[in-house]
Design a protein around this motif. Sequence first.
Motif, short mmCIF file in Angstrom:
data_model
loop_
_atom_site.label_atom_id
_atom_site.label_comp_id
_atom_site.label_asym_id
_atom_site.label_seq_id
_atom_site.Cartn_x
_atom_site.Cartn_y
_atom_site.Cartn_z
N ARG A 192 -6.93 1.01 -12.94
CA ARG A 192 -6.11 -0.20 -12.83
C ARG A 192 -5.11 -0.20 -13.97
NH1 ARG A 192 -6.86 -5.96 -14.82
NH2 ARG A 192 -5.68 -7.24 -13.38
N GLN A 227 0.87 -1.18 0.00
CA GLN A 227 0.00 0.00 0.00
C GLN A 227 0.90 1.22 0.00
OE1 GLN A 227 -3.58 -0.21 0.28
NE2 GLN A 227 -3.53 1.94 -0.27
N ILE A 236 -1.24 -2.14 -10.63
CA ILE A 236 -1.34 -0.92 -9.82
C ILE A 236 -2.80 -0.49 -9.82
CG2 ILE A 236 -0.58 1.47 -9.53
CD1 ILE A 236 1.88 0.57 -11.34
N ASP A 247 -2.73 6.11 -1.48
CA ASP A 247 -3.99 5.60 -2.02
C ASP A 247 -3.76 4.63 -3.17
OD1 ASP A 247 -3.11 7.48 -3.83
OD2 ASP A 247 -5.07 8.36 -4.18
N ARG A 248 -2.52 4.24 -3.37
CA ARG A 248 -2.15 3.31 -4.46
C ARG A 248 -1.87 1.93 -3.87
NH1 ARG A 248 2.86 4.91 -8.11
NH2 ARG A 248 1.33 6.40 -8.82
N GLU A 276 -5.20 2.44 -8.36
CA GLU A 276 -5.23 3.77 -7.74
C GLU A 276 -6.62 4.35 -7.99
OE1 GLU A 276 -2.32 7.60 -7.35
OE2 GLU A 276 -2.01 6.23 -8.99
#
Length: 96
Positions: free
Chosen positions: A64, A38, A58, A41-42, A60
């Motif tokens: 995606r 983590q 990834i 926020d990603r 976010e």
Amino acid sequence: MMTIGRILPVLAASALLALATLSPVALAASQGQVTTQQQGDRLVHEYRLEGRLYAIEIIEGDQRTVLVDADGDGNFRRQPADTEIRPPSWTQKQSQ
């Protein structure tokens, strides 16, 4: 005695819970090792087979991004966001 009206929400919640457990970690058995990090926020998932990184996912927000090393040369190429992550053919040759 439970009625259908009471059973359906329980079944729906159970199904959603079962799907949630099919996270990258649960899929690791067929895909090797999945590491999750983590970063703010990603959320980053790294997929490895026998220690070699072959895919990066990834997430976010609602975006995606999927990067895959398709031929084992270490160069990752962006794939469509709906790509299912599977070990590429070069990883299967290596594990034999």
